[in-house]
Design a protein around this motif. Structure first.
Motif, PDB file in Angstrom:
ATOM      1  N   LYS A  48       0.811  -1.229   0.000  1.00  0.00           N
ATOM      2  CA  LYS A  48       0.000   0.000   0.000  1.00  0.00           C
ATOM      3  C   LYS A  48       0.837   1.267   0.000  1.00  0.00           C
ATOM      4  N   ILE A  49       2.106   1.128   0.358  1.00  0.00           N
ATOM      5  CA  ILE A  49       2.944   2.321   0.442  1.00  0.00           C
ATOM      6  C   ILE A  49       3.624   2.540  -0.908  1.00  0.00           C
ATOM      7  N   LYS A  50       3.306   3.676  -1.522  1.00  0.00           N
ATOM      8  CA  LYS A  50       3.804   3.892  -2.892  1.00  0.00           C
ATOM      9  C   LYS A  50       5.030   4.804  -2.875  1.00  0.00           C
ATOM     10  N   PRO A  51       6.121   4.348  -3.510  1.00  0.00           N
ATOM     11  CA  PRO A  51       7.319   5.196  -3.550  1.00  0.00           C
ATOM     12  C   PRO A  51       7.245   6.228  -4.679  1.00  0.00           C
ATOM     13  N   GLY A  52       7.882   7.371  -4.459  1.00  0.00           N
ATOM     14  CA  GLY A  52       8.076   8.362  -5.532  1.00  0.00           C
ATOM     15  C   GLY A  52       6.802   8.877  -6.173  1.00  0.00           C
ATOM     16  N   VAL A  53       5.854   9.289  -5.351  1.00  0.00           N
ATOM     17  CA  VAL A  53       4.591   9.786  -5.935  1.00  0.00           C
ATOM     18  C   VAL A  53       4.624  11.312  -6.047  1.00  0.00           C
ATOM     19  N   LYS A  54       4.368  11.801  -7.265  1.00  0.00           N
ATOM     20  CA  LYS A  54       4.368  13.252  -7.483  1.00  0.00           C
ATOM     21  C   LYS A  54       3.185  13.872  -6.762  1.00  0.00           C
ATOM     22  N   LEU A  55       3.464  14.903  -5.982  1.00  0.00           N
ATOM     23  CA  LEU A  55       2.396  15.458  -5.141  1.00  0.00           C
ATOM     24  C   LEU A  55       1.584  16.565  -5.818  1.00  0.00           C
ATOM     25  N   ALA A  56       2.077  17.048  -6.969  1.00  0.00           N
ATOM     26  CA  ALA A  56       1.362  18.155  -7.623  1.00  0.00           C
ATOM     27  C   ALA A  56      -0.127  17.829  -7.768  1.00  0.00           C
ATOM     28  N   ALA A  57      -0.410  16.584  -8.152  1.00  0.00           N
ATOM     29  CA  ALA A  57      -1.808  16.199  -8.387  1.00  0.00           C
ATOM     30  C   ALA A  57      -2.621  16.154  -7.091  1.00  0.00           C
ATOM     31  N   ILE A 115       1.234  22.024  -7.837  1.00  0.00           N
ATOM     32  CA  ILE A 115       2.681  22.278  -7.820  1.00  0.00           C
ATOM     33  C   ILE A 115       3.324  21.274  -6.853  1.00  0.00           C
ATOM     34  N   GLY A 116       4.518  20.820  -7.173  1.00  0.00           N
ATOM     35  CA  GLY A 116       5.256  20.037  -6.177  1.00  0.00           C
ATOM     36  C   GLY A 116       5.897  18.787  -6.750  1.00  0.00           C
ATOM     37  N   GLY A 117       7.035  18.442  -6.185  1.00  0.00           N
ATOM     38  CA  GLY A 117       7.756  17.236  -6.589  1.00  0.00           C
ATOM     39  C   GLY A 117       7.207  16.002  -5.890  1.00  0.00           C
ATOM     40  N   ALA A 118       8.017  14.934  -5.941  1.00  0.00           N
ATOM     41  CA  ALA A 118       7.539  13.634  -5.438  1.00  0.00           C
ATOM     42  C   ALA A 118       7.809  13.456  -3.942  1.00  0.00           C
ATOM     43  N   ALA A 119       6.877  12.764  -3.303  1.00  0.00           N
ATOM     44  CA  ALA A 119       7.112  12.335  -1.918  1.00  0.00           C
ATOM     45  C   ALA A 119       7.894  11.035  -1.992  1.00  0.00           C
ATOM     46  N   ARG A 120       8.821  10.845  -1.066  1.00  0.00           N
ATOM     47  CA  ARG A 120       9.563   9.578  -1.078  1.00  0.00           C
ATOM     48  C   ARG A 120       8.572   8.408  -0.965  1.00  0.00           C
TER      49      ARG A 120
END
Ligand code: FAD
Length: 308
Positions: A10-19, A25-30
């Motif tokens: 359930k834990i997703k790596p590297g998800v872009k947070l802009a959406a 706006i925003g880069g990916a959460a680890r």
């Protein structure tokens, strides 16, 4: 990182947070995690604590600016069923923190319960609204709160009753907790009166704030009460000034930086014209804060939370 078995998938790596933000706006959460249950949330908190991984809680993302370079953090969005329960008993509405304010408003209205109308048009969740004591038209959500159920960052639950809660202008003493749900006290009214109030508030809002471009609402808090502001003529002072009026008076409406622009309708809104980056927004915020301080001797404080 090897997560406990029940969370691994359930834990997703590297998800872009802009959406996940209204600013887009925003880069990916680890890592991004949307727990279904309180238990899953507690397990993830304990694991993150043991691995010294910072945790950030995301609501609707309507009051945050996420760094373009991403976040070395576990971002948790409380969208699962345990955080979306909703029930009414008499004049009390008990709601999960992941519910949208709009949903609370509609449910209360259908049951003839008044009190939440001023929140109409605010695109947040209950959790985000409580954390910033969201408000409009002289009212704020903290005034309605009877109790709040929270978790600390070790995963321990607590029920905080009204007497232990403090709400001020866009602040609370809940910051060290994760809000799971809250009980709000409303008042009995007639559905058509509630509907009328909602449409009046929405109309007022659209007059000043209607923006078709992505934004996060007001970027600054209004000038702190008690902080004297000399008007342009120098002849008058007032104790509380809307930040938007101060920014407007500095001639900054329409000022752009990269893909971001200060709204020409409401100067406390910064709009994403398409490809804005967090650095563009921050540069406009610095400009506005600098000009307002130079001209009015007022230090503007960000209302949006800056995640970097
Ligand atoms: C068009 C527009 C108009 C707006 N108008 C208003 C207005 O009139 N008045 C007003 O007050 N605000 C306004 N806002 C700002 C925003 O909608 C509110 O502050 C809203 O309550 C934020 O909720 P959220 O779920 O989006 O929180 P987020 O933006 O996701 O998060 C905000 C903060 O709350 C924290 N948080 C969120 N949920 C939880 C939780 N369950 N537990 C612990 N911490 C949590 C986050 O970590 C973050 O620090 C507006 C925004 C927009 C885009």
């Amino acid at each position: 990182m090897l997560w406990p078995k029940n969370l691994n998938k359930k834990i997703k790596p590297g998800v872009k947070l802009a959406a996940y933000t209204t600013f887009k706006i925003g880069g990916a959460a680890r890592f991004l995690f949307e727990p279904d249950s309180l238990k899953e949330l507690q397990d993830a908190l304990v694991f993150a604590r043991d691995k010294r991984l910072p945790v950030l809680i995301l609501g609707s993302g309507s009051n945050i600016l996420v760094s373009g370079s991403g976040l070395n953090a576990l971002v948790i969005k409380l969208s699962g069923k345990d955080f979306k329960a909703l029930s009414i008993s008499g004049v009390y509405l008990q709601a999960g923190s992941g519910l949208k304010l709009n949903r609370l408003l509609t449910t209360a209205k259908n049951r003839g319960l008044s009190g939440l109308e001023f929140l109409a048009g605010i695109p947040g969740t209950l959790g985000g609204a409580l954390m910033g004591n969201a408000g409009a038209w002289g009212k704020s959500i903290g005034d309605l709160v009877e109790e709040v159920s929270v978790l600390d960052y070790n995963g321990k639950t607590k029920l905080l009753k009204k007497g232990r809660l403090e709400f001020g202008y866009r602040k609370t003493n809940l910051r060290k907790f994760i809000i799971v749900g809250a009980k709000l006290k409303l008042t009995l009214s007639k559905q058509h009166e509630i509907s009328l109030l909602i449409s009046q508030f929405l109309k007022q809002r659209s007059l000043s704030q209607k923006n078709n471009l992505p934004n996060a609402g007001c970027v600054f808090k209004n000038a702190a009460p008690g902080q004297p502001v000399a008007l342009a003529s120098g002849s008058q002072t007032t104790s509380l000034w809307p930040a938007g009026r101060l920014i407007e008076a500095c001639g900054l409406k329409g000022k752009a930086s990269g893909g971001a622009v200060i709204s020409s309708r409401h100067a406390n809104f910064i709009l994403n014209r398409g490809k804005a980056k967090s650095k563009d927004v921050l540069s406009l915020m610095r400009l506005a804060a600098r000009e307002v301080e130079r001209r009015f001797k007022v230090k503007l404080e960000p209302e949006i939370k800056i995640w970097k």
